[in-house]
Design a protein around this motif. Structure first.
Motif, PDB file in Angstrom:
ATOM      1  N   HIS A  79       1.003  -1.956   9.266  1.00 15.48           N
ATOM      2  CA  HIS A  79       1.244  -2.440   7.894  1.00 15.48           C
ATOM      3  C   HIS A  79       2.709  -2.215   7.529  1.00 15.48           C
ATOM      4  O   HIS A  79       3.023  -1.294   6.775  1.00 15.48           O
ATOM      5  CB  HIS A  79       0.338  -1.684   6.907  1.00 15.48           C
ATOM      6  CG  HIS A  79      -1.111  -1.891   7.171  1.00 15.48           C
ATOM      7  ND1 HIS A  79      -1.797  -2.997   6.710  1.00 15.48           N
ATOM      8  CD2 HIS A  79      -2.003  -1.169   7.891  1.00 15.48           C
ATOM      9  CE1 HIS A  79      -3.053  -2.930   7.118  1.00 15.48           C
ATOM     10  NE2 HIS A  79      -3.209  -1.831   7.842  1.00 15.48           N
ATOM     11  N   ILE A 109       0.459   3.511  10.965  1.00 15.83           N
ATOM     12  CA  ILE A 109       0.328   2.776   9.698  1.00 15.83           C
ATOM     13  C   ILE A 109       1.528   1.842   9.517  1.00 15.83           C
ATOM     14  O   ILE A 109       1.387   0.669   9.179  1.00 15.83           O
ATOM     15  CB  ILE A 109       0.192   3.752   8.508  1.00 15.83           C
ATOM     16  CG1 ILE A 109      -1.149   4.502   8.596  1.00 15.83           C
ATOM     17  CG2 ILE A 109       0.307   3.001   7.172  1.00 15.83           C
ATOM     18  CD1 ILE A 109      -1.320   5.628   7.592  1.00 15.83           C
ATOM     19  N   LYS A 110       2.719   2.355   9.816  1.00 17.49           N
ATOM     20  CA  LYS A 110       3.944   1.543   9.666  1.00 17.49           C
ATOM     21  C   LYS A 110       3.922   0.351  10.635  1.00 17.49           C
ATOM     22  O   LYS A 110       4.362  -0.746  10.291  1.00 17.49           O
ATOM     23  CB  LYS A 110       5.152   2.439   9.957  1.00 17.49           C
ATOM     24  CG  LYS A 110       6.442   1.991   9.301  1.00 17.49           C
ATOM     25  CD  LYS A 110       6.388   2.150   7.791  1.00 17.49           C
ATOM     26  CE  LYS A 110       7.548   1.399   7.124  1.00 17.49           C
ATOM     27  NZ  LYS A 110       7.476   1.468   5.652  1.00 17.49           N
ATOM     28  N   GLU A 167       4.619  -3.460   5.567  1.00 13.79           N
ATOM     29  CA  GLU A 167       4.946  -3.541   4.137  1.00 13.79           C
ATOM     30  C   GLU A 167       4.578  -2.255   3.380  1.00 13.79           C
ATOM     31  O   GLU A 167       5.005  -2.079   2.229  1.00 13.79           O
ATOM     32  CB  GLU A 167       4.240  -4.761   3.516  1.00 13.79           C
ATOM     33  CG  GLU A 167       2.754  -4.566   3.171  1.00 13.79           C
ATOM     34  CD  GLU A 167       1.836  -4.298   4.372  1.00 13.79           C
ATOM     35  OE1 GLU A 167       2.276  -4.486   5.538  1.00 13.79           O
ATOM     36  OE2 GLU A 167       0.683  -3.880   4.167  1.00 13.79           O
ATOM     37  N   SER A 168       3.792  -1.395   4.006  1.00 20.72           N
ATOM     38  CA  SER A 168       3.354  -0.187   3.287  1.00 20.72           C
ATOM     39  C   SER A 168       4.516   0.787   3.093  1.00 20.72           C
ATOM     40  O   SER A 168       5.462   0.824   3.871  1.00 20.72           O
ATOM     41  CB  SER A 168       2.220   0.495   4.053  1.00 20.72           C
ATOM     42  OG  SER A 168       2.703   0.931   5.304  1.00 20.72           O
ATOM     43  N   LYS A 169       4.417   1.560   2.026  1.00 23.69           N
ATOM     44  CA  LYS A 169       5.436   2.580   1.755  1.00 23.69           C
ATOM     45  C   LYS A 169       4.818   3.944   2.063  1.00 23.69           C
ATOM     46  O   LYS A 169       3.732   4.259   1.576  1.00 23.69           O
ATOM     47  CB  LYS A 169       5.868   2.521   0.299  1.00 23.69           C
ATOM     48  CG  LYS A 169       6.582   1.218  -0.051  1.00 23.69           C
ATOM     49  CD  LYS A 169       7.350   1.364  -1.356  1.00 23.69           C
ATOM     50  CE  LYS A 169       8.183   0.124  -1.636  1.00 23.69           C
ATOM     51  NZ  LYS A 169       7.318  -1.065  -1.961  1.00 23.69           N
ATOM     52  N   ILE A 170       5.522   4.712   2.878  1.00 21.50           N
ATOM     53  CA  ILE A 170       4.963   6.012   3.272  1.00 21.50           C
ATOM     54  C   ILE A 170       5.743   7.150   2.623  1.00 21.50           C
ATOM     55  O   ILE A 170       6.956   7.257   2.773  1.00 21.50           O
ATOM     56  CB  ILE A 170       4.914   6.150   4.806  1.00 21.50           C
ATOM     57  CG1 ILE A 170       4.061   4.985   5.373  1.00 21.50           C
ATOM     58  CG2 ILE A 170       4.349   7.509   5.216  1.00 21.50           C
ATOM     59  CD1 ILE A 170       3.773   5.040   6.834  1.00 21.50           C
ATOM     60  N   MET A 201       0.839  -1.195   0.000  1.00 21.98           N
ATOM     61  CA  MET A 201       0.000   0.000   0.000  1.00 21.98           C
ATOM     62  C   MET A 201       0.878   1.252   0.000  1.00 21.98           C
ATOM     63  O   MET A 201       1.756   1.413   0.847  1.00 21.98           O
ATOM     64  CB  MET A 201      -0.911  -0.004   1.248  1.00 21.98           C
ATOM     65  CG  MET A 201      -1.883   1.145   1.306  1.00 21.98           C
ATOM     66  SD  MET A 201      -3.207   0.969   2.565  1.00 21.98           S
ATOM     67  CE  MET A 201      -2.286   1.003   4.105  1.00 21.98           C
ATOM     68  N   ASN A 202       0.644   2.136  -0.957  1.00 19.08           N
ATOM     69  CA  ASN A 202       1.350   3.417  -1.007  1.00 19.08           C
ATOM     70  C   ASN A 202       0.523   4.479  -0.293  1.00 19.08           C
ATOM     71  O   ASN A 202      -0.564   4.833  -0.745  1.00 19.08           O
ATOM     72  CB  ASN A 202       1.559   3.859  -2.465  1.00 19.08           C
ATOM     73  CG  ASN A 202       2.607   3.017  -3.171  1.00 19.08           C
ATOM     74  OD1 ASN A 202       3.526   2.481  -2.542  1.00 19.08           O
ATOM     75  ND2 ASN A 202       2.467   2.876  -4.481  1.00 19.08           N
ATOM     76  N   VAL A 203       1.065   4.950   0.823  1.00 21.03           N
ATOM     77  CA  VAL A 203       0.356   5.959   1.605  1.00 21.03           C
ATOM     78  C   VAL A 203       1.086   7.293   1.477  1.00 21.03           C
ATOM     79  O   VAL A 203       2.293   7.359   1.718  1.00 21.03           O
ATOM     80  CB  VAL A 203       0.288   5.547   3.091  1.00 21.03           C
ATOM     81  CG1 VAL A 203      -0.431   6.617   3.908  1.00 21.03           C
ATOM     82  CG2 VAL A 203      -0.373   4.190   3.249  1.00 21.03           C
ATOM     83  N   ASP A 212      -2.405   4.874  -2.882  1.00 18.51           N
ATOM     84  CA  ASP A 212      -3.621   4.121  -2.561  1.00 18.51           C
ATOM     85  C   ASP A 212      -4.430   4.855  -1.480  1.00 18.51           C
ATOM     86  O   ASP A 212      -5.632   4.667  -1.349  1.00 18.51           O
ATOM     87  CB  ASP A 212      -3.255   2.732  -2.031  1.00 18.51           C
ATOM     88  CG  ASP A 212      -2.459   1.935  -3.051  1.00 18.51           C
ATOM     89  OD1 ASP A 212      -2.994   1.723  -4.158  1.00 18.51           O
ATOM     90  OD2 ASP A 212      -1.295   1.579  -2.754  1.00 18.51           O
ATOM     91  N   ARG A 248     -11.817   1.056   3.011  1.00 16.46           N
ATOM     92  CA  ARG A 248     -10.360   1.018   3.186  1.00 16.46           C
ATOM     93  C   ARG A 248      -9.922   1.935   4.335  1.00 16.46           C
ATOM     94  O   ARG A 248      -9.113   1.562   5.181  1.00 16.46           O
ATOM     95  CB  ARG A 248      -9.652   1.434   1.898  1.00 16.46           C
ATOM     96  CG  ARG A 248      -8.145   1.203   1.952  1.00 16.46           C
ATOM     97  CD  ARG A 248      -7.457   1.657   0.664  1.00 16.46           C
ATOM     98  NE  ARG A 248      -8.020   1.024  -0.499  1.00 16.46           N
ATOM     99  CZ  ARG A 248      -7.993   1.536  -1.738  1.00 16.46           C
ATOM    100  NH1 ARG A 248      -7.391   2.696  -1.959  1.00 16.46           N
ATOM    101  NH2 ARG A 248      -8.544   0.908  -2.742  1.00 16.46           N
TER     102      ARG A 248
END
Lengths: 286, 286
Positions: free
Chosen positions: A23, A19-20, A25-28, A1-3, A60, A153
């Protein structure tokens, strides 16, 4: 997920931390007009990348946590740049003007109007803390205008972060929040001002002030850059609350002048029931 | 050491806890017009014995922690009953009237006028906590009127409890404390009142109020029985602070009405310096 987090201070940075954690795996991606803040956010590992509007198409999820006047001008542009499957939400302390500014936007369905009622009196990326939102209320306005899948979401994230969701229309939000938040800030700022003006010798304040004073003027440390546009956008409601507050203070002064101490006792006793109300408010951990 | 505590609530009870911790051999006698409180204090082991004025002659130290109007009438009687080697001190939030009431008392040298600036918004014996006074300021008035040996006994205890001592005359005390404590309480009570009046549906307050509101109205939980006589005794100073506070609120409202947002920014920015002042205030551990 791109935040993407636009405005990486206390609110945005605290979201980034949660968020980190939830998740990994998400990219912030961080976007901020203050380049020092952006560098600081990277150094503090709040964000993985410094970014810019040009990259928004790969988002996203976008959180817009900037002063509310900037939200009104930036949100239409941001919505223009995101893809159709991206959810954009804000965290502003006023909701009416923002919802109005976006009502005819062709990507209105990508936007969710939010007010997570959480914060501290500090600001900037270094003020970001984990779990800031746990147990706090997130007020969502005009939920029906957001695409169902995109609502979902964002709401799933809020649920994971431990927030309680309340739905409200923007007018009601701005009216109630004037009482329980905006007025508190003014009362605190003006209390701080009154004491500073009188007590030119700051040593005296320092020595005599107890934790009661500290608690009452805590909000007077808040950021003027954030709060000026809030008062501007919610002017009518804020003036109304301020007038009622001033009238109550005047009435209390009258009781003192008339030496009506039974009246004074009654005023305080009646207000003591705030205890039961406050017992339900989750405190910020810090 | 025989210590008598007259009024065994938050202030008296917290003293009792520290005295017992620092001087386990001391005997603590409680006196209170509220028999339930007295029983509770015994059950909580704040005191070793329930007592009465008749036993005061065996006291080495007496703390009078009762509402300030009661102090004015009781302190002369208490001084009459103690032996010549006993130190009596109070903990009242006003000092002028109490000092005046005792100025010609033939046992004035047995009395030390104190205001330990510590407390919480809770009251009664169950609110008593250890270390309440650690790092807090204790303001002592007219120290020169107390017998040297007796000053020393009380000051040694305050030192052991971790209090910082400041000497001040009663008039200056009452004037300054109106700003840094009494006004905070009124602003908090009236803020609570304003919100309660408007938000008949308490559920809305509960859901929308954040920790900022909680902090600003915390003092509105305070005891009316304790605060009514404080406002009565410090009426002139309190009215003055209240007038200045109301004038500042009115000026802020005027800026809003004139839509002078630069002015509003400046007001808040100037008051932000309260940060540095507050950084010096020790917080109550709880």
């Amino acid at each position: 997920m791109n935040v993407f987090i636009i405005g990486i201070g206390l609110i945005g940075g605290s979201f980034a931390k949660d968020i980190k954690r939830l998740h990994p795996e998400s990219k912030i991606y961080g976007i901020d007009t203050d380049k020092d803040h952006l560098q600081q956010a990277l150094d503090l590992k709040l964000i993985d990348f410094m970014s810019a509007y040009e990259e928004l198409e790969k988002a996203d999820m976008v959180l817009v946590s900037i002063p509310v006047d900037a939200s009104v001008t930036e949100l239409p542009k941001i919505l223009e740049l995101v893809n159709d499957d991206c959810v954009v939400f804000d965290g502003g302390s006023t909701k009416n003007l923002i919802c109005k500014a976006l009502e005819d936007h062709h990507k209105r369905r990508n936007f969710l109007a939010c007010h997570p009622i959480a914060g501290t009196e500090f600001s900037g990326p270094s003020a970001a803390i984990e779990h800031l939102y746990e147990g706090k209320t997130n007020i969502i306005c005009e939920v029906e205008k957001t695409a169902f899948k995109l609502q979902e979401r964002a709401l799933e994230l809020f649920r994971e972060m431990g927030m309680r969701i309340r739905y409200m229309n923007p007018e009601a939000h701005d009216k109630h929040i004037a009482y329980v938040s905006h007025l508190s800030h003014i009362s605190s700022f003006m209390l701080g001002k009154t004491v500073i003006e009188k007590e030119k010798n700051e040593r005296d304040i320092f020595d005599m002030a107890g934790s009661g004073f500290e608690s009452t003027v805590r909000l007077a440390k808040s950021s003027p850059a954030m709060w000026t546009p809030i008062f501007e956008q919610n002017k009518e409601n804020v003036i109304e609350t301020l007038e009622e507050y001033i009238a109550n203070l005047e009435a209390f002064k009258e009781l003192l002048l008339r030496q009506d101490y039974e009246g004074i006792y009654k005023e305080m006793n009646d207000t003591n029931k705030i205890k039961e109300i406050l017992d339900g408010i989750p405190l910020t951990k810090k």
